[in-house]
Design a protein around this motif. Sequence first.
Motif, PDB file in Angstrom:
ATOM      1  N   THR A  10       0.832  -1.198   0.000  1.00 10.93           N
ATOM      2  CA  THR A  10       0.000   0.000   0.000  1.00 10.93           C
ATOM      3  C   THR A  10       0.869   1.252   0.000  1.00 10.93           C
ATOM      4  O   THR A  10       2.059   1.206   0.328  1.00 10.93           O
ATOM      5  CB  THR A  10      -0.935   0.034   1.228  1.00 10.93           C
ATOM      6  N   THR A  11       0.262   2.362  -0.387  1.00  9.43           N
ATOM      7  CA  THR A  11       0.920   3.663  -0.298  1.00  9.43           C
ATOM      8  C   THR A  11      -0.029   4.625   0.403  1.00  9.43           C
ATOM      9  O   THR A  11      -1.251   4.492   0.308  1.00  9.43           O
ATOM     10  CB  THR A  11       1.285   4.233  -1.686  1.00  9.43           C
ATOM     11  N   THR A  12       0.563   5.568   1.115  1.00  7.98           N
ATOM     12  CA  THR A  12      -0.209   6.650   1.714  1.00  7.98           C
ATOM     13  C   THR A  12       0.496   7.952   1.373  1.00  7.98           C
ATOM     14  O   THR A  12       1.692   7.967   1.096  1.00  7.98           O
ATOM     15  CB  THR A  12      -0.327   6.505   3.250  1.00  7.98           C
ATOM     16  N   GLU A  13      -0.279   9.038   1.375  1.00 10.20           N
ATOM     17  CA  GLU A  13       0.302  10.357   1.162  1.00 10.20           C
ATOM     18  C   GLU A  13      -0.059  11.239   2.330  1.00 10.20           C
ATOM     19  O   GLU A  13      -1.165  11.150   2.870  1.00 10.20           O
ATOM     20  CB  GLU A  13      -0.195  10.959  -0.160  1.00 10.20           C
ATOM     21  N   THR A  14       0.909  12.053   2.727  1.00 13.58           N
ATOM     22  CA  THR A  14       0.698  12.963   3.838  1.00 13.58           C
ATOM     23  C   THR A  14       1.509  14.225   3.596  1.00 13.58           C
ATOM     24  O   THR A  14       2.500  14.195   2.870  1.00 13.58           O
ATOM     25  CB  THR A  14       1.095  12.305   5.179  1.00 13.58           C
ATOM     26  N   THR A  15       1.070  15.314   4.198  1.00 13.98           N
ATOM     27  CA  THR A  15       1.836  16.557   4.174  1.00 13.98           C
ATOM     28  C   THR A  15       2.212  16.904   5.603  1.00 13.98           C
ATOM     29  O   THR A  15       1.353  16.960   6.485  1.00 13.98           O
ATOM     30  CB  THR A  15       1.027  17.709   3.555  1.00 13.98           C
ATOM     31  N   VAL A  16       3.500  17.084   5.820  1.00 14.33           N
ATOM     32  CA  VAL A  16       4.005  17.513   7.121  1.00 14.33           C
ATOM     33  C   VAL A  16       4.435  18.966   6.936  1.00 14.33           C
ATOM     34  O   VAL A  16       5.377  19.241   6.185  1.00 14.33           O
ATOM     35  CB  VAL A  16       5.188  16.637   7.577  1.00 14.33           C
TER      36      VAL A  16
ATOM     37  N   ASN B 294       9.482   3.217   2.224  1.00 13.49           N
ATOM     38  CA  ASN B 294      10.215   4.037   1.269  1.00 13.49           C
ATOM     39  C   ASN B 294       9.509   5.382   1.264  1.00 13.49           C
ATOM     40  O   ASN B 294       8.287   5.446   1.123  1.00 13.49           O
ATOM     41  CB  ASN B 294      10.191   3.413  -0.126  1.00 13.49           C
ATOM     42  N   VAL B 295      10.256   6.469   1.442  1.00 13.82           N
ATOM     43  CA  VAL B 295       9.693   7.823   1.480  1.00 13.82           C
ATOM     44  C   VAL B 295      10.032   8.514   0.168  1.00 13.82           C
ATOM     45  O   VAL B 295      11.198   8.552  -0.235  1.00 13.82           O
ATOM     46  CB  VAL B 295      10.257   8.626   2.670  1.00 13.82           C
ATOM     47  N   ILE B 296       9.007   9.087  -0.473  1.00 16.72           N
ATOM     48  CA  ILE B 296       9.165   9.739  -1.779  1.00 16.72           C
ATOM     49  C   ILE B 296       8.643  11.167  -1.680  1.00 16.72           C
ATOM     50  O   ILE B 296       7.589  11.406  -1.077  1.00 16.72           O
ATOM     51  CB  ILE B 296       8.366   8.978  -2.860  1.00 16.72           C
TER      52      ILE B 296
END
Length: 95
Positions: free
Chosen positions: A57-63, A78-80
């Motif tokens: 799975t993949t997730t997207e987030t904004t920090v 893995n961070v992209i």
Amino acid sequence: MTDMTCTAEQLIDDARTRVTLFTFAPGQQTGWHRHGFDYVITAITDCHMRLEHPDGTTTETTVPAGAAYRRDAGVEHNVINAGSAEMSFIEVELK
């Protein structure tokens, strides 16, 4: 061909902590890794991250810039950089 691996600059590495500055151009990534220590991330810029997880799975987030979060040892991912601008953060590993 452009190098798709982010830049990792080790700032401190002593008996108690490891501090690393990560800088990503758009699309660059860390590569798959497992965290061996508890760690804290502090965003230097707004970080629009896509995280790939071991289960596929993949997730997207904004920090947002200036925000921080912590995770326990054992996280694997893995961070992209999923954004259109350079992103950077400081990682502090607690040995």
